[in-house]
Design an enzyme around this catalytic site. Structure first.
Site, PDB file in Angstrom:
ATOM      1  N   HIS A  64      42.749 -11.507 -51.722  1.00 42.38           N
ATOM      2  CA  HIS A  64      42.972 -12.277 -50.443  1.00 42.38           C
ATOM      3  C   HIS A  64      43.935 -12.947 -49.878  1.00 42.38           C
ATOM      4  O   HIS A  64      44.921 -13.718 -50.916  1.00 42.38           O
ATOM      5  CB  HIS A  64      40.908 -13.208 -50.691  1.00 42.38           C
ATOM      6  CG  HIS A  64      40.763 -13.409 -49.249  1.00 42.38           C
ATOM      7  ND1 HIS A  64      41.687 -14.348 -48.363  1.00 42.38           N
ATOM      8  CD2 HIS A  64      39.722 -12.960 -48.504  1.00 42.38           C
ATOM      9  CE1 HIS A  64      41.125 -14.248 -47.404  1.00 42.38           C
ATOM     10  NE2 HIS A  64      39.717 -13.450 -47.739  1.00 42.38           N
TER      11      HIS A  64
ATOM     12  N   GLU B 224      42.664  -7.146 -44.078  1.00 41.78           N
ATOM     13  CA  GLU B 224      42.412  -8.081 -43.376  1.00 41.78           C
ATOM     14  C   GLU B 224      43.676  -8.766 -42.536  1.00 41.78           C
ATOM     15  O   GLU B 224      44.772  -9.138 -43.439  1.00 41.78           O
ATOM     16  CB  GLU B 224      41.982  -8.750 -44.375  1.00 41.78           C
ATOM     17  CG  GLU B 224      40.409  -8.621 -45.025  1.00 41.78           C
ATOM     18  CD  GLU B 224      39.696 -10.003 -45.757  1.00 41.78           C
ATOM     19  OE1 GLU B 224      38.479 -10.427 -45.147  1.00 41.78           O
ATOM     20  OE2 GLU B 224      40.375 -11.235 -45.933  1.00 41.78           O
TER      21      GLU B 224
ATOM     22  N   GLY C 199      33.519 -13.318 -43.198  1.00 37.78           N
ATOM     23  CA  GLY C 199      33.729 -15.144 -43.419  1.00 37.78           C
ATOM     24  C   GLY C 199      32.585 -15.760 -43.314  1.00 37.78           C
ATOM     25  O   GLY C 199      31.322 -15.244 -43.588  1.00 37.78           O
TER      26      GLY C 199
HETATM   27  P1  13P Z   1      36.368 -14.266 -41.286  1.00 35.35           P
HETATM   28  O1  13P Z   1      35.328 -13.770 -40.941  1.00 35.35           O
HETATM   29  O2  13P Z   1      35.812 -15.829 -41.382  1.00 35.35           O
HETATM   30  O3  13P Z   1      37.597 -14.286 -39.831  1.00 35.35           O
HETATM   31  O4  13P Z   1      37.149 -14.269 -42.865  1.00 35.35           O
HETATM   32  C1  13P Z   1      37.483 -13.386 -42.687  1.00 35.35           C
HETATM   33  C2  13P Z   1      37.695 -13.058 -44.066  1.00 35.35           C
HETATM   34  O5  13P Z   1      38.567 -13.853 -44.858  1.00 35.35           O
HETATM   35  C3  13P Z   1      36.816 -12.746 -45.378  1.00 35.35           C
HETATM   36  O6  13P Z   1      37.132 -12.131 -46.529  1.00 35.35           O
END
Ligand code: 13P
Length: 238
Positions: free
Chosen positions: A92, A159, A222
């Site tokens: 991540h 991501e 997230g």
């Molecule tokens: P958000 O959905 O808060 O942008 O976070 C995404 C994330 O990092 C999931 O691992």
């Protein structure tokens, strides 16, 4: 099969309340949707006891098997928290930001695989690389380093760092371009069966538009996963 992952990060969740809010809707979800909740280390046990119909994942793991590594948690110890642990996120961007190199991400993944925990590999470029037109080399570098030793994740989440936690997901064009780069790489490796997910400001408002993209098998969420009702709204749209 489709996948929807809640990454609760370091947020404090009232697990009973989340369960009530979420459970009111869970009969409305499709059968081919696997929902995975990734709480912090401390909440793994309670989540696996309460969420009998959801899969459980951890957010990180040590790259070592055992020993003098203050503050770290091994794959074997994750299983001590719950033997129902099925997944663990690796790579991540928030963990890479703290210093995890591509090499460490791969080492972590190997520890997971040795303990029969499925890695969820996160990759994604930063704003600077995107701006300089270097996204492809950025992603390919992350992928090549990971697959160097024959490690294989169960899921790959794209991501883009620039779309995380800002309340506005990456646009379809950008997601599509990145997924094409990843798909081409996987095809070359004969690993095109690995499902691809998107993460970055996913919400109940934008999930349908995002999931309309071909190549996509799910999302990693997230902020919008912290509330059971909101997360259920997303799950219902799969
Ligand atoms: P958000 O959905 O808060 O942008 O976070 C995404 C994330 O990092 C999931 O691992």
């Amino acid at each position: 099969m489709k996948y929807l992952i809640a990454n609760w990060k370091m947020n404090s969740i009232d697990i009973s309340k989340w369960k009530n809010d979420f459970e009111n809707h869970h009969k409305e979800f499709k059968d081919n949707l696997e929902i995975i909740v990734c709480p912090n280390f401390i909440d793994l046990t309670e989540c696996s006891e309460k969420f009998t119909y959801l899969s459980i994942g951890a957010q990180d793991v040590s790259s070592h098997r055992e020993g003098s590594f203050t503050g770290q948690i091994s794959a074997k110890q994750l299983l001590k928290a719950t033997n129902k642990l099925k997944y663990c996120i690796v790579g991540h961007s928030e963990v890479r930001h703290k210093g995890d190199s591509n090499f460490l991400v791969r080492e972590k993944s190997e520890q997971l695989i040795n303990n029969k925990i499925e890695p969820i590999l996160c990759i994604g470029e930063d704003k600077e690389s995107l701006g300089k037109g270097e996204r492809e080399s950025f992603l390919l570098h992350q992928l090549n380093s990971y697959f160097e030793n024959g490690s294989c994740p169960k899921l790959i989440a794209y991501e883009p760092i620039w779309a995380i936690g800002i309340g506005r997901a990456a646009d379809q064009k950008n997601i599509k371009e990145a997924l094409e780069i990843i798909s081409k790489f996987l095809k070359y490796k004969k690993l095109e069966k690995i499902p691809l997910l998107y993460g970055g400001s996913v919400s109940a408002e934008n999930i349908e538009e995002i999931m309309a993209l071909s190549y996509l098998s799910g999302c990693l969420v997230g902020n919008s996963s912290l509330d059971g009702k909101e997360f259920a709204r997303i799950a219902k749209k799969f």
